[in-house]
Design an enzyme around this catalytic site. Structure first.
Site, short mmCIF file in Angstrom:
data_model
loop_
_atom_site.label_atom_id
_atom_site.label_comp_id
_atom_site.label_asym_id
_atom_site.label_seq_id
_atom_site.Cartn_x
_atom_site.Cartn_y
_atom_site.Cartn_z
CG HIS A 252 -0.27 -0.24 2.52
ND1 HIS A 252 0.06 -1.52 2.94
CD2 HIS A 252 0.18 0.60 3.48
CE1 HIS A 252 0.66 -1.45 4.12
NE2 HIS A 252 0.76 -0.17 4.46
CG HIS B 117 1.34 5.16 3.97
ND1 HIS B 117 0.59 5.11 5.13
CD2 HIS B 117 2.03 3.99 3.94
CE1 HIS B 117 0.81 3.97 5.76
NE2 HIS B 117 1.69 3.26 5.05
P1 5GP Z 1 2.08 0.14 7.23
O1 5GP Z 1 2.80 0.36 8.52
O2 5GP Z 1 1.80 -1.30 6.98
O3 5GP Z 1 2.73 0.85 6.07
O4 5GP Z 1 0.69 0.90 7.39
C1 5GP Z 1 -0.51 0.25 7.62
C2 5GP Z 1 -1.56 1.33 7.75
O5 5GP Z 1 -2.83 0.73 7.67
C3 5GP Z 1 -1.49 2.08 9.08
O6 5GP Z 1 -1.32 3.47 8.82
C4 5GP Z 1 -2.82 1.77 9.75
O7 5GP Z 1 -3.36 2.88 10.43
C5 5GP Z 1 -3.70 1.36 8.59
N1 5GP Z 1 -4.69 0.36 8.90
C6 5GP Z 1 -4.50 -0.78 9.62
N2 5GP Z 1 -5.66 -1.48 9.69
C7 5GP Z 1 -6.58 -0.77 8.99
C8 5GP Z 1 -7.97 -0.99 8.71
O8 5GP Z 1 -8.58 -1.98 9.09
N3 5GP Z 1 -8.59 -0.03 7.97
C9 5GP Z 1 -7.95 1.08 7.49
N4 5GP Z 1 -8.67 1.96 6.79
N5 5GP Z 1 -6.65 1.32 7.75
C10 5GP Z 1 -5.98 0.40 8.49
#
Ligand code: 5GP
Ligand code: ZN
Length: 143
Positions: free
Chosen positions: A100, A102
């Site tokens: 993903h 951001h």
């Molecule tokens: P990572 O650290 O993997 O790059 O970021 C994961 C992101 O996904 C985090 O910013 C977290 O807040 C978001 N996130 C985690 N679970 C969910 C969810 O169930 N729904 C949404 N909309 N965001 C999520």
């Protein structure tokens, strides 16, 4: 689809999300725990863990969505700028193993830091080491 992946479950509508954009290949939705108003995640609908796993066509669609959504998100929340980035792999801080991007809106004086703040201590690399790294990357990229 990966059964226990929360982002696959969002794609399938099993977990609710504030979806802001959708096409055949890509879904974008607001981060549930935003670092700024408008913090948006852009994912390929197919389950791939990291960027390295994403097929080229899908990667192009994700980039196209990031490219078109970023100025829209900035406008909507009246941001001055944004950071657009991937935590690509666990060692880089990736917590959800479905790739993903951001989009994090930024505001003058918001107290945040540039993307340079995320890495550890800077390595002290000699010119010949930099030359070797550049040569190796360019050789591998040309393969
Ligand atoms: P990572 O650290 O993997 O790059 O970021 C994961 C992101 O996904 C985090 O910013 C977290 O807040 C978001 N996130 C985690 N679970 C969910 C969810 O169930 N729904 C949404 N909309 N965001 C999520
Ligand atoms: Zn997934």
């Amino acid at each position: 689809m990966s059964e226990d992946c929360i982002f696959c479950q969002i794609v399938d509508g099993e977990i609710p999300a504030r979806v802001v954009y959708e096409d055949a290949d890509v879904l974008a939705f607001l981060d549930a725990n935003p670092l700024a108003p408008g913090h948006t995640l852009v994912i390929p609908k197919d389950h791939h863990e990291t960027l390295d796993d994403v097929p080229p066509e899908s990667g192009e669609m994700v980039f196209a969505a990031l490219h078109s959504l970023t100025p829209i998100v900035e406008d909507v929340v009246d941001a001055d700028a944004s950071n657009v980035a991937f935590n690509n792999g666990e060692a880089a801080g990736q917590e959800v193993p479905h790739v993903h991007g951001h989009i994090i809106p930024r505001f003058d004086g918001d107290g945040g830091r540039p993307i340079h703040a995320i890495a550890g201590e800077r390595p002290d690399l000699a010119d010949d080491e930099l030359d070797d790294i550049a040569d190796d990357i360019s050789a591998a990229a040309g393969e």
